[in-house]
Design a protein around this motif. Structure first.
Motif, PDB file in Angstrom:
ATOM      1  N   UNK A 112     -15.617  54.175  52.545  1.00 12.54           N
ATOM      2  CA  UNK A 112     -15.572  53.151  51.505  1.00 12.54           C
ATOM      3  C   UNK A 112     -14.099  52.869  51.273  1.00 12.54           C
ATOM      4  N   UNK A 113     -13.564  51.832  51.908  1.00 10.84           N
ATOM      5  CA  UNK A 113     -12.140  51.546  51.826  1.00 10.84           C
ATOM      6  C   UNK A 113     -11.606  51.046  53.150  1.00 10.84           C
ATOM      7  N   UNK A 114     -10.375  51.463  53.475  1.00  5.56           N
ATOM      8  CA  UNK A 114      -9.729  51.000  54.707  1.00  5.56           C
ATOM      9  C   UNK A 114      -9.257  52.185  55.531  1.00  5.56           C
ATOM     10  N   UNK A 115      -9.441  52.087  56.847  1.00  5.16           N
ATOM     11  CA  UNK A 115      -8.979  53.140  57.755  1.00  5.16           C
ATOM     12  C   UNK A 115      -8.779  52.563  59.148  1.00  5.16           C
ATOM     13  N   UNK A 138     -10.785  48.964  59.981  1.00  2.91           N
ATOM     14  CA  UNK A 138     -11.847  48.429  59.134  1.00  2.91           C
ATOM     15  C   UNK A 138     -11.406  48.519  57.680  1.00  2.91           C
ATOM     16  N   UNK A 139     -11.576  47.421  56.962  1.00  2.00           N
ATOM     17  CA  UNK A 139     -11.281  47.362  55.535  1.00  2.00           C
ATOM     18  C   UNK A 139     -12.568  46.953  54.828  1.00  2.00           C
ATOM     19  N   UNK A 193     -16.000  47.512  46.059  1.00  2.00           N
ATOM     20  CA  UNK A 193     -15.775  46.575  44.962  1.00  2.00           C
ATOM     21  C   UNK A 193     -15.215  45.234  45.417  1.00  2.00           C
ATOM     22  N   UNK A 194     -14.822  45.108  46.694  1.00  2.00           N
ATOM     23  CA  UNK A 194     -14.281  43.840  47.193  1.00  2.00           C
ATOM     24  C   UNK A 194     -15.397  42.846  47.492  1.00  2.00           C
ATOM     25  N   UNK A 195     -15.023  41.575  47.562  1.00  2.00           N
ATOM     26  CA  UNK A 195     -15.995  40.536  47.851  1.00  2.00           C
ATOM     27  C   UNK A 195     -16.153  40.282  49.346  1.00  2.00           C
ATOM     28  N   UNK A 196     -15.306  40.891  50.155  1.00  2.00           N
ATOM     29  CA  UNK A 196     -15.387  40.690  51.601  1.00  2.00           C
ATOM     30  C   UNK A 196     -14.920  41.944  52.322  1.00  2.00           C
ATOM     31  N   UNK A 197     -15.229  42.019  53.616  1.00  2.00           N
ATOM     32  CA  UNK A 197     -14.819  43.146  54.458  1.00  2.00           C
ATOM     33  C   UNK A 197     -14.333  42.591  55.785  1.00  2.00           C
ATOM     34  N   UNK A 198     -13.376  43.304  56.416  1.00  2.00           N
ATOM     35  CA  UNK A 198     -12.829  42.848  57.689  1.00  2.00           C
ATOM     36  C   UNK A 198     -12.727  44.002  58.677  1.00  2.00           C
ATOM     37  N   UNK A 204      -1.494  43.472  63.509  1.00  2.00           N
ATOM     38  CA  UNK A 204      -0.984  43.263  62.158  1.00  2.00           C
ATOM     39  C   UNK A 204      -1.868  43.945  61.122  1.00  2.00           C
ATOM     40  N   UNK A 205      -3.123  44.207  61.474  1.00  2.00           N
ATOM     41  CA  UNK A 205      -4.040  44.842  60.532  1.00  2.00           C
ATOM     42  C   UNK A 205      -3.847  46.355  60.466  1.00  2.00           C
ATOM     43  N   UNK A 206      -2.936  46.864  61.275  1.00  6.71           N
ATOM     44  CA  UNK A 206      -2.633  48.300  61.219  1.00  6.71           C
ATOM     45  C   UNK A 206      -1.208  48.557  60.731  1.00  6.71           C
ATOM     46  N   UNK A 207      -0.493  47.501  60.330  1.00  7.19           N
ATOM     47  CA  UNK A 207       0.899  47.661  59.908  1.00  7.19           C
ATOM     48  C   UNK A 207       1.026  48.558  58.683  1.00  7.19           C
ATOM     49  N   UNK A 208      -0.049  48.680  57.895  1.00  5.25           N
ATOM     50  CA  UNK A 208      -0.004  49.499  56.681  1.00  5.25           C
ATOM     51  C   UNK A 208       0.238  50.971  57.006  1.00  5.25           C
ATOM     52  N   UNK A 209      -0.118  51.401  58.228  1.00  9.20           N
ATOM     53  CA  UNK A 209       0.071  52.805  58.605  1.00  9.20           C
ATOM     54  C   UNK A 209       1.551  53.175  58.555  1.00  9.20           C
TER      55      UNK A 209
END
Length: 318
Positions: free
Chosen positions: A153-156, A186-187, A191-196, A237-242
Motif C-alpha cells: 500500500x504505497x510506492x516501491x 508501482x505507486x 488514499x490516492x485517487x489514482x495508481x501508476x 524517471x519513476x524511480x528517481x525518488x530512490x
C-alpha cells in the motif's frame, strides 16, 4: 477507558504524533471497540473544528487506511506476535502466517515507512525492494513453492529475481501485478485517487477490476478508479525518488501535491480545482526547501501557494 486521549488523535492529524505513537494507536483501535469508539469521537471533534477541506478528509482517510492495514496484519497472526523493531526508521511488525495447507509456518513482516523516509529490503528469494515514504509493505520469511506473494500500500521499486516456475505477485489497493523477473515501479496508495505502474525491464501482467493489461518496457499504466490508461514513457524517471531526486517530464499537479506531502510531511488544502488537469515538468532534489519548489510552480502557472505551518494552501491568484 481508552488507552489514548483525544489529544493523541489530534496530534496525529496535526503531524506531532511520533511513528511509535501512531502504531500504538492503530493497534488499540483495531483490537478494542472502546478505543475505536473513542477514536471516532475524537475524529468528529477534530473535523468539526477544521474546515471541511480536502486535506482534512485525506488525512482522515490515511488514518483509516492504516487501521485497516493493522486489522489485516492481525488476521494473519497464528500463534504469537514477534516484538516490533525499527530499521532505518521503518517500523517492522512481525507475525505468524500459515502459508499452505501443511503445517509450515513462516513469519510475515510488515514495514511502515514514516513521512520523508524510504528504506530497502532484500526478500528471501533475492528480490530487492525500495519502499517509499508513508508506504506499507508486507512479505513472508519464506515463499510458497508455487508463487511468491507480497502486499504493498504505497510506492516501491522492485528488482525481481527471475524464476519462471514461481511467479512474483504484488497485491496493491488498485490491482494485482504478476511478474517472472523484471524491474518496475508501482505507486498505489489506498488514499490516492489514482495508481501508476511503470515498467523498466522484462514484462508483467497488471490486473484490476476484471481487466488485464500486459506491459512491455517503457509502458506506464495509470488507473484512476474508473479507467485504465496506457502510455509510453521514460520509465526511469519513476524511480528517481530512490536517489532522492524527483524528476518528471509531465506530472499532473494533484500527483505532485501527493508526492510533496509525503516528502516534506505537509498537507495540501485544495481551494481551487482549476489546476487539477494541469501538468508540468519538474526536476528537484528532496533536499531542496519546499518553499523554493512552491515558488517555482507559481512561476509557471497563475496559482497561489501559501505555506502556513505544515499546510500548503492551493488557491487562485487574486
Amino acid at each position: 477507558m481508552s488507552s489514548f486521549t483525544k489529544e493523541h488523535v489530534f496530534g496525529y492529524f496535526e503531524g506531532s504524533l511520533t511513528p511509535a505513537g501512531e502504531q500504538s494507536m492503530y493497534e488499540s483501535i483495531s483490537s478494542s471497540e472502546e478505543d475505536a469508539a473513542a477514536f471516532r469521537a475524537a475524529e468528529n471533534e477534530w473535523l468539526a473544528s477544521h474546515k471541511a477541506s480536502e486535506s482534512s478528509a485525506r488525512m482522515v482517510d490515511r488514518v483509516r487506511a492504516a487501521i485497516e492495514r493493522e486489522k489485516r496484519a492481525r488476521a494473519h497472526r497464528l500463534y504469537f506476535r514477534v516484538a516490533m523493531i525499527a530499521a532505518s526508521l521503518a517500523l517492522i511488525v512481525s507475525s505468524a502466517l500459515l502459508l499452505s495447507r501443511r503445517e509450515d509456518v513462516a513469519t510475515l513482516s510488515e514495514m511502515v515507512v514514516p513521512a520523508g523516509e524510504k528504506t530497502e529490503v532484500t526478500l528471501p528469494d533475492g528480490t530487492h525492494v525500495w519502499v517509499n515514504s508513508l508506504s506499507s509493505f508486507s512479505y513472508p520469511s519464506s515463499f510458497k513453492k508455487s508463487v511468491r506473494e507480497v502486499e504493498l500500500d504505497g510506492e516501491a521499486f522492485f528488482e525481481v529475481q527471475a524464476n519462471p516456475k514461481h511467479p512474483f505477485v504484488v497485491h496493491t489497493p488498485y490491482g494485482t501485478i504478476t511478474v517472472l523477473g523484471t524491474k518496475f515501479n508501482v505507486c498505489s496508495y489506498l488514499e490516492d485517487k489514482s495508481a501508476q505502474t511503470a515498467l523498466l525491464e522484462g514484462s508483467l501482467k497488471y490486473e484490476i477490476a476484471g481487466k488485464t493489461v500486459m506491459m512491455d518496457p517503457g509502458d506506464l499504466v495509470t488507473f484512476d478508479r474508473s479507467k485504465i490508461l496506457i502510455s509510453k514513457t521514460d520509465a526511469s524517471q519513476y524511480t528517481s525518488w530512490i536517489d532522492g531526486q524527483i524528476t518528471y517530464d509531465d506530472i499532473l499537479l494533484p500527483m505532485l501535491w501527493d508526492r510533496l506531502s509525503r516528502i516534506y510531511n505537509v498537507r495540501f488544502d485544495i481551494r481551487t480545482r482549476m489546476f487539477d488537469n494541469e501538468s508540468i515538468r519538474v526536476a528537484f532534489s528532496e533536499h531542496d526547501p519546499i518553499d523554493e519548489i512552491l515558488r517555482a510552480v507559481q512561476a509557471l502557472l497563475p496559482i497561489k501557494l501559501t505555506k502556513e505551518g505544515d499546510t500548503v494552501v492551493v488557491a487562485n491568484q487574486s
